[in-house]
Design a protein around this motif. Sequence first.
Motif, PDB file in Angstrom:
ATOM      1  N   LYS B  44    -115.543 -52.828 -74.561  1.00 29.75           N
ATOM      2  CA  LYS B  44    -116.860 -53.097 -73.958  1.00 29.75           C
ATOM      3  C   LYS B  44    -117.931 -52.489 -74.850  1.00 29.75           C
ATOM      4  O   LYS B  44    -117.649 -51.530 -75.585  1.00 29.75           O
ATOM      5  N   PRO B  51    -121.849 -54.780 -68.853  1.00 31.18           N
ATOM      6  CA  PRO B  51    -120.771 -54.725 -67.867  1.00 31.18           C
ATOM      7  C   PRO B  51    -120.222 -53.320 -67.676  1.00 31.18           C
ATOM      8  O   PRO B  51    -120.242 -52.516 -68.609  1.00 31.18           O
ATOM      9  N   PHE B  52    -119.721 -53.039 -66.491  1.00 26.51           N
ATOM     10  CA  PHE B  52    -119.247 -51.699 -66.162  1.00 26.51           C
ATOM     11  C   PHE B  52    -117.841 -51.446 -66.697  1.00 26.51           C
ATOM     12  O   PHE B  52    -117.568 -50.398 -67.276  1.00 26.51           O
ATOM     13  N   LEU B  53    -116.956 -52.396 -66.471  1.00 26.52           N
ATOM     14  CA  LEU B  53    -115.556 -52.209 -66.869  1.00 26.52           C
ATOM     15  C   LEU B  53    -115.289 -52.841 -68.233  1.00 26.52           C
ATOM     16  O   LEU B  53    -115.865 -53.873 -68.574  1.00 26.52           O
ATOM     17  N   PRO B  54    -114.374 -52.224 -69.004  1.00 27.25           N
ATOM     18  CA  PRO B  54    -113.975 -52.857 -70.259  1.00 27.25           C
ATOM     19  C   PRO B  54    -113.125 -54.090 -69.952  1.00 27.25           C
ATOM     20  O   PRO B  54    -112.609 -54.232 -68.846  1.00 27.25           O
ATOM     21  N   ARG B  55    -113.011 -54.986 -70.914  1.00 30.20           N
ATOM     22  CA  ARG B  55    -112.179 -56.178 -70.738  1.00 30.20           C
ATOM     23  C   ARG B  55    -110.987 -56.109 -71.694  1.00 30.20           C
ATOM     24  O   ARG B  55    -111.088 -55.518 -72.776  1.00 30.20           O
ATOM     25  N   MET B 247    -108.190 -56.591 -65.193  1.00 34.13           N
ATOM     26  CA  MET B 247    -107.775 -55.195 -65.289  1.00 34.13           C
ATOM     27  C   MET B 247    -108.970 -54.265 -65.139  1.00 34.13           C
ATOM     28  O   MET B 247    -110.054 -54.562 -65.614  1.00 34.13           O
ATOM     29  N   GLY B 248    -108.729 -53.134 -64.474  1.00 34.81           N
ATOM     30  CA  GLY B 248    -109.776 -52.125 -64.397  1.00 34.81           C
ATOM     31  C   GLY B 248    -109.683 -51.165 -65.564  1.00 34.81           C
ATOM     32  O   GLY B 248    -110.675 -50.839 -66.187  1.00 34.81           O
ATOM     33  N   CYS B 249    -108.457 -50.713 -65.851  1.00 34.53           N
ATOM     34  CA  CYS B 249    -108.311 -49.662 -66.865  1.00 34.53           C
ATOM     35  C   CYS B 249    -107.480 -50.083 -68.072  1.00 34.53           C
ATOM     36  O   CYS B 249    -107.768 -49.722 -69.185  1.00 34.53           O
TER      37      CYS B 249
END
Lengths: 328, 306
Positions: B44, B51-55, B247-249
């Motif tokens: 990210k 965006p908040f979460l990485p992809r 995915m979140g993490c």
Amino acid sequence: MTSKKRKGSGKDQGRRRSSSKRPNLAVTIAGIAMKNPVMTASGTFGYGTEFTRFFDLNALGAIIVKTVTMHSRQGNPPPRIVETPGGMLNSIGLQNVGIDAFLRHKLPFFRSLTTPLLVNIAGKSVEEFATLAKRLTDVEGVAGIELNISCPNVAGGLDFGTDPTLTYEVVRAVRQATSLPVIPKLSPNVADITVIARAAADAGADALSLINTIVGMAIDGRTRRPKLPGATGGLSGPAIRPIAVRMVWEVARAVKLPLIGIGGIMTGNDAIEFLLAGASAVQVGTANFLDPLASMNVLAGVEAYLTRHGFDSLGSVIGAALPREGKA
Amino acid sequence: MAKEPRGVMHAEVDSLHRLHGDYYLQRFTSPRLVFEPGQFVMVKPSGSLDPFLPRAYSILRVKRPGRRAGGGKTVVEILYKVIGKGTTALSQLKRGDRVDFLGPLGNGYRVPRNLTTTLLVAGGIGVPPVVALAESLRRSRFTVHASRKRDIGHRRMVAFIGGKTRHDILCAADLRKAGATVHVATEDGSLGHRGLVTDLLDSFLRSSVDGRRSTIYACGPHPMLHAVARVAERFEIPCQVSLEAEMGCGFGACMGCVIPVQGSGFRVQGSRKPPAMNDELSTMNDRSYKLCCKDGPVFDAQEIAW
């Protein structure tokens, strides 16, 4: 009341440092001695082992693992996570291996650490909470119990944390079932969190964790359906931090128990904000997803803050933003 | 073995190439990184909560600094289609912009020693791990120890790439360069066979004599992978699929990216109806989930509850 009455305050009550020694970050909460005030929040740190490839878990103040229930749970169907502005909604549904498998397979790892482990538990009844607490009592490697009375993603999960009578009953039952420190985790999904905090305190809680996630929802304009299969989820991340700080500040003035602040902590300065509001320690949650080293970065930031301001210990910081006695 | 990451690294955008339509090839200079084909990175833009979460992005290729470059940086390539907020943000970065970069993560494709024919099947933007595998097998042909050369020497690579139109067919040249015979299928017939990639796979296996000693490695949209899995089952060929989930993490902490797998009593054959929500805390579940990020993203096709 002032923060000086809190059990969780640091050892020294805030004299300005004259030497160049590193500040003392140690804190004791509910009798649990921690090297520093940075803990990992339940549900964001797996069973610990997910993080060992990234850093030495002994550097943490304490670890709280994913909620453990009586029986194993597969959790909710996907999708379970939705990104929202400055945060995320989750609806995991308390996926976990169950108390038996936890004790047998997951707990042994934590015995190899010097960092204390707190086990977060959730029951479907007062009796189940008490049974789970009993199972964890006198078990080597368990330093305390956090009560999940605030999960928004299972039916009835919120009940114990939103009705002061039920809060009192469940905390009382657990208190009687175990000699371990008991730390209820409060829900923000209430009109007045101090009412619940008082009920927990009256029932014999040793400390309070707050806050859990805020019930939220996101809808997909394309499908015209909620993005999560269960419609709602728990909102976490920096988006909820101001609410969490406010609630810590309110509860700090309402009860004398040490508080553990949770809610969107990404940096050391975020953690300091919670300490100033009256928390004696903090839990890093959602930030662990964005960077497995988030808790370590928060810890470094807390230490840097103390050094920068010439404080010897956390005592100068904890509750410093609260109104002085008599004014509140 | 892949080198373990230490945490989020800071990488820099090296270059961005628009292939065609919404497809982009992006290169990042990063600290040294060794990966297995099928592994991914979480990316990210740095310093932003939106965006908040990485992809998660499958790693296409890693270029290590050559001896001559002396001290040059590792370059990691990813390929993506701009769809949502995460990919849009990446596609707007300029050379030198910083990104949060975590990886390599997950489990890559597993290649048996006695493999004779490698069947690579990719749909649309699912092509990167398949290309990574082809290039890795190509390299191993030259670097493998003499004692194993006999096995490797017989390896044959056949690739099947599918997409809606010819603009959705990516990396065909890369696969050919890696030594694969490439078959293309498009739904509108604008390139290659008009139809589905599984038509090509099916007819190849019908006419092939050494199908029994093949392994299928696939990545693409879920329905395509399901179809590939059915073909593999029919011809009794081992099949590994690389799956995708939000995915979140990326490393097993958030438990967000679950994949339904065959387990005790869990059956959704012929139906993609999601299992019911937990109705109460005591529910004994009869379904089974695995984490896409930690247990996968590469799974044996038989393991999945399609």
